[in-house]
Design a protein around this motif. Structure first.
Motif, mmCIF file in Angstrom:
data_model
loop_
_atom_site.group_PDB
_atom_site.id
_atom_site.type_symbol
_atom_site.label_atom_id
_atom_site.label_comp_id
_atom_site.label_asym_id
_atom_site.label_seq_id
_atom_site.Cartn_x
_atom_site.Cartn_y
_atom_site.Cartn_z
ATOM 1 N N UNK A 2 0.834 -1.193 0.000
ATOM 2 C CA UNK A 2 0.000 0.000 0.000
ATOM 3 C C UNK A 2 0.874 1.250 0.000
ATOM 4 N N UNK A 3 0.505 2.220 -0.830
ATOM 5 C CA UNK A 3 1.273 3.464 -0.907
ATOM 6 C C UNK A 3 1.007 4.309 0.335
ATOM 7 N N UNK A 4 2.042 4.948 0.806
ATOM 8 C CA UNK A 4 1.900 5.839 1.950
ATOM 9 C C UNK A 4 1.292 7.153 1.484
ATOM 10 N N UNK A 5 0.480 7.707 2.307
ATOM 11 C CA UNK A 5 -0.136 8.992 1.968
ATOM 12 C C UNK A 5 0.714 10.127 2.529
ATOM 13 N N UNK A 6 0.705 11.241 1.810
ATOM 14 C CA UNK A 6 1.406 12.430 2.268
ATOM 15 C C UNK A 6 0.364 13.436 2.753
ATOM 16 N N UNK A 7 0.142 13.471 4.056
ATOM 17 C CA UNK A 7 -0.885 14.341 4.599
ATOM 18 C C UNK A 7 -0.568 15.821 4.435
#
Length: 152
Positions: A2-7
């Motif tokens: 799963x790709x990490x999100x950039x908040x």
């Protein structure tokens, strides 16, 4: 995987969307005109839509790609010189006139990039000529070429 999100990117994009939508909504209170004869609300509407679309792209990138963009060192000297040049232009354009004020502004902003003097002078001449042709000749701005401080 799963790709990490950039908040931070998602938050920044959301801010762009809100600002763009506010400009677009505010522009709807003005006459938009026709495609051949644009009204006073057409440009803010277009800019607001573009800003909101860029914000949406940043949100999508933040949700999918996940990497926060990192920047290098901030060139504080260049930022200060460019800011000072713009303030100089604002305070002196009426007194010096359009050509001298824009020439000094262009020279200062060009020298902020640490270029050779001959290159800076060539860029200054080109930018001053282009700005004069665009704003004074083309758009017929009512600013004197030489101002009262220079005896004109």
């Amino acid at each position: 995987m799963r790709a990490r999100r950039s908040w931070p990117d998602v938050l920044a994009g959301a801010i762009f969307i809100v600002i763009g939508a506010a400009f677009a909504a505010g522009a709807l209170g003005y006459d938009l005109g026709t495609p051949l004869r644009l009204g006073p609300g057409a440009f803010p509407l277009l800019v607001g839509a573009i800003v909101a679309a860029l914000g949406l792209a940043i949100v999508v990138k933040g949700l999918i790609a996940g990497e926060a963009i990192t920047f290098g060192r901030i060139p504080w000297r260049a930022a200060a010189v460019i800011t000072a040049a713009l303030v100089f232009f604002g305070f002196t354009v009426r007194g010096l006139g359009f050509v001298p004020a824009s020439a000094v502004t262009a020279l200062l902003t060009t020298l902020a990039a640490r270029v050779r003097l001959i290159t800076a002078l060539a860029v200054t001449a080109g930018l001053t000529a282009a700005a004069t042709l665009i704003f004074v000749v083309g758009l017929q701005l009512r600013i004197p070429l030489l101002g009262p401080w220079l005896g004109a």
